[in-house]
Design an enzyme around this catalytic site. Structure first.
Site, mmCIF file in Angstrom:
data_model
loop_
_atom_site.group_PDB
_atom_site.id
_atom_site.type_symbol
_atom_site.label_atom_id
_atom_site.label_comp_id
_atom_site.label_asym_id
_atom_site.label_seq_id
_atom_site.Cartn_x
_atom_site.Cartn_y
_atom_site.Cartn_z
ATOM 1 N N ASP A 147 0.873 -1.102 0.036
ATOM 2 C CA ASP A 147 -0.054 0.169 0.016
ATOM 3 C C ASP A 147 1.066 1.457 0.044
ATOM 4 O O ASP A 147 2.082 1.217 0.327
ATOM 5 C CB ASP A 147 -0.943 0.039 1.368
ATOM 6 C CG ASP A 147 -2.166 0.743 0.786
ATOM 7 O OD1 ASP A 147 -2.087 1.861 -0.160
ATOM 8 O OD2 ASP A 147 -3.101 0.774 1.647
HETATM 9 C C1 BGC Z 1 -4.893 3.304 -0.038
HETATM 10 C C2 BGC Z 1 -5.073 2.196 -1.262
HETATM 11 C C3 BGC Z 1 -4.680 3.079 -2.513
HETATM 12 C C4 BGC Z 1 -3.358 3.795 -2.353
HETATM 13 C C5 BGC Z 1 -3.111 4.615 -3.668
HETATM 14 C C6 BGC Z 1 -3.771 4.032 -0.180
HETATM 15 O O1 BGC Z 1 -3.780 5.085 0.853
HETATM 16 O O2 BGC Z 1 -4.988 2.583 1.212
HETATM 17 O O3 BGC Z 1 -6.394 1.539 -1.258
HETATM 18 O O4 BGC Z 1 -4.838 2.148 -3.501
HETATM 19 O O5 BGC Z 1 -3.405 4.632 -1.638
HETATM 20 O O6 BGC Z 1 -4.084 5.471 -4.059
#
Ligand code: BGC
Length: 746
Positions: free
Chosen positions: A233
């Protein structure tokens, strides 16, 4: 067009530094390219219910602008359709938009379990039940990937809250992980092989998911045979060297030169095996190679067709909670007042990284008026809850409009800031100003239909008696407004079902008292009793149970049958549309194990099917359950176990509306473990070899009378060693050690 390169040939010619650089992004949304070797960078982007491709000002919080894309219903809405075929079609459309925008991977779906209705991100998740989340997650991955682009199954694992999400340790026992929090991921990985899996921010039992070898390698690779790439993530990696060793392949986003240098140094000083780095670099190269044909293709998508699909899906995911006296559908002849700011300012998605810039947006009020009726409107309240005086004036207007109409449709819901990535919901209920308006209009007009817009369960208990009909539309995406008009006017028949229980009070919910944790730790104290497993096992009253949803028609169940063959159980039932319009029923199959040596939930969903039937039409549906559907994760044996004996198969329309129940006798496996000196007398007696051995060894003294019931019960619970230490004639530690050896030899 870029030549698809030969992964092994490229890998062999890369320097150590180049390989290290491949294991993180080059910027916010791109992988790292290696120009010299002909490896381009590819783009990955959110997800999950639409494409959020930022042209500039990259961020992961949904702040910067992104290209227009279809905003499909959020997972909460889409999941409530329980419709594998429809969800696959939505996946295909998402895949087409991803491909048309030259993006390699759409960052979704999210299949984390809804542990508490207060999780700020529940709108992005499918269900409180792993079978529903896993089946629908599989469908969407299959759909998206059929278009030659990838998905990212997220957030692996135990990311069930937003509070302190970047640090908190989810403390979950092994059985609960296996039965509740991992199976949806397992189903999608084994059933659809997503191109990537995204590891969560949080720690799982003390170790960051990004550094968790058990999760990323032993479970994901060794047990589930995951073939794709593990991406972090955004910002979830704190030390790339142990992360690589644990099974992470790609750190996102770009993290500056330091982590690359640390990887190079670790390989040089021998603390990281270069082969581990090679595996990660190979997976990144493979991801780039497999995505190039789609990324390079020159294609587009049909904006209108996708909007129509979003409309169909939003309607299919709306749940008719109640419809007393058949108030819905509305008839064209009646005068209908529309109350509520949400009717003209729809809430259709949540906040954070999943925010899509929609290609268009249907407001319910416009969609209703487009059918030709007058539909007088009053805002009734401000969404943000303005100064009391303002809201009072809006309420007074709304009462006047409601009084003049035959029927009132009140559009209520949660204000946008209540539901977001990054923090949890402040409350379970609707804001007071909305409830005040509802009370006031219900006083002058009892024919009230409430239409709800929220991404996760809201409490309805305090006000539901004021409204004969309630339609839960969740956050239905850009075409939610026209979908709700279709449903209200009977152009479509509601067919959504709850994938999450609607409780009366937050105090009733499973995680209450263990959420959001303290001092960096959240303890999953409710164990496997999550969602309806909790409410049903505790026989608690709920507002609306899991699986519930009404239709404009009715369905009859007949000939519910189940037969067991070993650990396979064949289940059949005949469903009949007993009403006067076409509609769809979601047939749910639950399993109950009335007697087990561990606490098992009263019932667990194991299969479902959505069946569309014309009035009077009947269809037989059949399901095959296997050993895994009957088993539980044995905390001592560390594996799935089917305990033989009676299992009850229940078929019905919700977890509280069971229409048929059949008992089957299942052949299980013997459950005795290895006997030790610390095994209890009861465990010894239950053992086919050890039992008789101990019986003959335990010779009571001649002067001892028969043991009374209390004494027997106490002794059964005592470890054999303690009895041996008491020094009964002929039964001492030596004798016991000999018995242990004999029992082990069989
Ligand atoms: C989120 C993810 C997301 C990623 C990219 C993170 O803060 O938890 O679900 O895909 O950011 O935006």
């Amino acid at each position: 067009m870029t030549q698809v390169f030969d992964v092994e040939r490229v890998l062999a010619q890369l320097t150590l530094e180049e390989k290290a650089s491949l294991t993180s992004g080059s910027d916010f949304w791109h992988t790292q390219g290696v120009e010299r070797a002909g490896v381009p960078a590819v783009m990955v982007t959110d997800g999950p219910h639409g494409l959020r491709k930022q042209a500039e000002d990259a961020d992961h919080l949904g702040l910067g602008n992104s290209v227009p894309a279809t905003c499909f219903p959020t997972a909460a809405a889409l999941g409530s359709s329980w419709d594998v075929e429809l969800v696959t079609r939505v996946g295909e459309a998402l895949g087409r938009e991803t491909r048309a925008n030259d993006v390699a991977v759409l960052l979704g779906p999210g299949v984390n379990i809804k542990r508490t209705p207060l999780c700020g991100r529940n709108f992005e998740y499918v269900s409180e039940d792993p079978v529903v989340a896993g089946e629908l997650g599989t469908a969407i991955v299959r759909g998206i990937q059929s278009q030659g682009v990838g998905t990212s199954l997220k957030h692996f694992a135990a990311n069930n809250q937003e509070s302190d999400r970047m640090r908190v340790s989810a403390e979950v026992d092994e059985r609960t992980l296996r039965e509740i929090y991992l199976p949806a991921f397992e189903r999608v990985v084994t059933g659809a092989q997503p191109w990537t899996v995204m590891c969560a921010y949080n720690k799982v039992n003390g170790t960051y998911a990004s550094e968790n070898h058990w999760l990323l390698t032993e479970i994901l690779r060794d047990e589930w045979a995951f073939e794709g790439l593990v991406v972090s993530d955004w910002g979830a990696v704190h030390d790339r060297v142990p992360a690589l060793a644990a099974g992470l392949d790609l750190q996102m986003p770009a993290a500056g030169p330091r982590p690359d240098e640390e990887v190079v140094a670790a390989v040089r000083d021998g603390s990281l095996d270069e082969a581990v780095l090679d595996v990660a670099a190979r997976r990144v190269l493979h991801l780039v190679a497999r995505s190039l044909p789609g990324v390079e293709a020159d294609d587009s998508f049909d904006v209108d067709a996708h909007h129509e699909l979003a409309r169909e899906a939003a309607a299919a995911g709306s749940v008719l909670l109640k419809n007393d006296g058949g108030l819905l559908p509305l008839t064209s002849a009646e005068s209908v007042a529309v109350i509520g700011e949400f009717a003209r300012t729809p809430r259709y998605q949540g906040a954070g990284s999943s925010q899509v810039n929609p290609t268009r947006l249907d407001a319910p009020l416009d969609a209703l008026r487009a059918t030709g009726g007058a539909f007088p409107f009053a805002a009734g309240f401000t969404i943000a809850g303005g100064p009391a005086g303002d809201d009072q004036a809006l309420l007074t207007d709304a009462v006047a409009v409601a009084r003049d109409a035959r029927t009132v449709v009140a559009f209520l819901g949660l204000p946008g800031p209540d539901e977001s990535e990054g923090y949890d919901r402040p409350r379970l209920g609707l804001p007071d100003n909305q409830v005040a308006t509802l009370r006031a209009i219900a006083e002058v007009n009892p024919r009230v239909v409430v239409v709800l817009a929220n991404g996760s369960a809201v409490s309805v208990t305090d006000w539901r008696d004021l409204a004969p009909a309630i339609l839960e539309t969740w956050l239905g995406g850009q075409a939610g407004g026209s979908a709700v008009a279709d449903l209200l006017l009977g152009v479509r028949t509601p067919s959504g079902r709850l994938t999450e229980t609607i409780p009366h009070r937050i105090e009733d919910t499973p995680a209450f008292g263990n959420f959001p944790g303290e001092a960096g730790v959240v303890r999953y104290g409710e164990g496997v009793l999550v969602g309806y497993r909790w409410y049903d096992t505790r026989a608690m009253d709920v507002a609306y149970p899991f699986g519930h949803g009404l239709s404009y028609t009715t369905f009859g169940y007949s000939d519910v049958a189940a037969t067991a063959d070993g650990t396979d159980v064949a289940v059949t039932a005949t469903i009949t549309n007993t009403g006067s319009v076409a509609g769809a029923e979601v047939v749910q199959v639950y399993v109950r194990d009335p007697e087990a040596s561990v606490l098992r939930p009263t019932r667990e969903l194991k299969a479902f099917a959505k069946v569309t039937l014309e009035p009077g039409e009947s269809r037989e549906v059949s399901f095959t359950l296997g050993a895994r559907d009957l088993s539980y994760w044995h905390p001592g044996l560390h594996r799935w176990v089917v305990e033989g004996g009676e299992f009850v198969i229940e078929v019905g329309a919700s977890s509280r509306d069971l229409r048929g129940s059949v008992s089957v006798d299942v052949e299980g496996e013997p459950l005795w473990g290895e006997l030790t000196v610390m095994s209890t007398i009861e465990e010894w007696f239950a053992h086919p070899v050890g039992g008789p051995l101990l019986q003959s060894a335990l010779v009571p003294p001649a002067d001892m009378g028969p043991l009374d019931e209390t004494m027997q019960a106490m002794i059964l619970q005592m470890p054999a060693k303690v009895i041996a230490d008491f020094g009964l004639v002929g039964f001492d530690r030596e004798a016991l050690d000999a018995l242990v050896a004999k029992a082990a030899a069989g």
